[in-house]
Design a protein around this motif. Structure first.
Motif, mmCIF file in Angstrom:
data_model
loop_
_atom_site.group_PDB
_atom_site.id
_atom_site.type_symbol
_atom_site.label_atom_id
_atom_site.label_comp_id
_atom_site.label_asym_id
_atom_site.label_seq_id
_atom_site.Cartn_x
_atom_site.Cartn_y
_atom_site.Cartn_z
ATOM 1 N N LEU A 97 0.830 -1.201 0.000
ATOM 2 C CA LEU A 97 0.000 0.000 0.000
ATOM 3 C C LEU A 97 0.865 1.252 0.000
ATOM 4 N N GLU A 98 2.130 1.080 0.299
ATOM 5 C CA GLU A 98 3.135 2.148 0.265
ATOM 6 C C GLU A 98 4.422 1.526 -0.285
ATOM 7 N N ASP A 99 5.394 2.359 -0.616
ATOM 8 C CA ASP A 99 6.718 1.823 -0.915
ATOM 9 C C ASP A 99 7.187 1.073 0.323
ATOM 10 N N CYS A 100 7.774 -0.110 0.121
ATOM 11 C CA CYS A 100 8.113 -0.967 1.253
ATOM 12 C C CYS A 100 9.579 -1.402 1.228
ATOM 13 N N GLN A 101 10.168 -1.432 2.404
ATOM 14 C CA GLN A 101 11.478 -2.028 2.623
ATOM 15 C C GLN A 101 11.264 -3.216 3.554
ATOM 16 N N LEU A 102 11.638 -4.393 3.067
ATOM 17 C CA LEU A 102 11.393 -5.628 3.796
ATOM 18 C C LEU A 102 12.677 -6.421 3.936
ATOM 19 N N LEU A 103 12.679 -7.318 4.896
ATOM 20 C CA LEU A 103 13.724 -8.339 5.001
ATOM 21 C C LEU A 103 13.022 -9.675 4.812
ATOM 22 N N GLN A 104 13.552 -10.494 3.919
ATOM 23 C CA GLN A 104 12.934 -11.797 3.671
ATOM 24 C C GLN A 104 13.883 -12.917 4.064
ATOM 25 N N ILE A 105 13.288 -13.978 4.570
ATOM 26 C CA ILE A 105 14.064 -15.174 4.888
ATOM 27 C C ILE A 105 13.311 -16.368 4.320
ATOM 28 N N ASN A 106 14.058 -17.269 3.674
ATOM 29 C CA ASN A 106 13.387 -18.431 3.095
ATOM 30 C C ASN A 106 13.310 -19.566 4.107
ATOM 31 N N ARG A 107 12.423 -20.479 3.815
ATOM 32 C CA ARG A 107 12.112 -21.586 4.719
ATOM 33 C C ARG A 107 13.342 -22.440 5.031
ATOM 34 N N VAL A 108 14.154 -22.762 4.026
ATOM 35 C CA VAL A 108 15.332 -23.623 4.229
ATOM 36 C C VAL A 108 16.327 -22.947 5.161
ATOM 37 N N ASP A 109 16.634 -21.671 4.899
ATOM 38 C CA ASP A 109 17.564 -20.945 5.773
ATOM 39 C C ASP A 109 17.024 -20.838 7.189
#
Length: 193
Positions: A97-109
């Motif tokens: 809904l706005e510009d977003c800064q995210l941190l993602q982590i995958n399931r395996v890690d």
């Protein structure tokens, strides 16, 4: 202190070395307003921590009507957890809904991290417990509370979000029409005077 470190330390205390190990498994993701983080029918292998921005998780019913499930703002987690945990295609959309800064982590890690750093597993277990309780409270609220009470709880859970999202999205979250939301707001303003 890094926002994710502050967030984690509210549940479990990680020293700098442990946090750096954890942080190295996250990848920064930047999206623009209007982009979808998760598309309907996609495989979901990541969880996301919101550093900046506002996202909405919603589903679309067979009549094409949107039902908002969650908003995620700074220091919230977001994903399609049904898809993530059950390894099925997404039934929800996560929209910026706005510009977003995210941190993602995958399931395996993340699973590897649990083996290497038990405090991380404890943190994510606590997060999952809190999310389960919140969703159960939301279901119970929708079953037996008035729209006015649901709106009050929404304001409590999402302070200051009303300036960041559209009225129809809030109404969808509450399970009411935009017109009913307008009436609730007017009543609330009158009662605060």
């Amino acid at each position: 202190m890094h926002p994710l470190h502050q967030h984690i330390n509210k549940q479990v205390v990680l020293d700098e070395t442990a946090f750096e190990k954890l942080l190295n498994l996250f990848r920064p993701t930047n999206l623009k307003r209007g982009q979808h983080l998760i598309e309907l029918g996609s495989a979901v292998n990541h969880q996301y921590f919101v550093l900046k921005g506002c996202l909405r998780t919603f589903m679309i019913d067979s009549a094409g009507k949107e039902h908002t499930i969650q908003f995620a703002t700074e220091n919230w987690w977001v994903s399609d957890y049904l898809s993530y945990y059950k390894k099925v295609n997404s039934i929800m959309v996560v929209e910026c809904l706005e510009d977003c800064q995210l941190l993602q982590i995958n399931r395996v890690d993340l699973n590897d991290l649990f083996d290497e750093l038990p405090l991380a597993e404890r943190f994510f277990r606590k997060q999952l417990e809190n999310a389960f309780v919140a969703f159960q409270m939301r279901i119970l609220s929708s079953l037996h509370q008035t729209a006015e009470k649901r709106y009050s709880l929404f304001i409590k859970n999402y302070p200051d979000i009303e300036q960041r999202v559209k009225n129809y999205q809030i109404a969808s979250y509450l399970g009411i029409t935009p017109e009913s939301l307008s009436r609730l707001r007017k009543q609330r303003l009158l009662s605060e005077k």
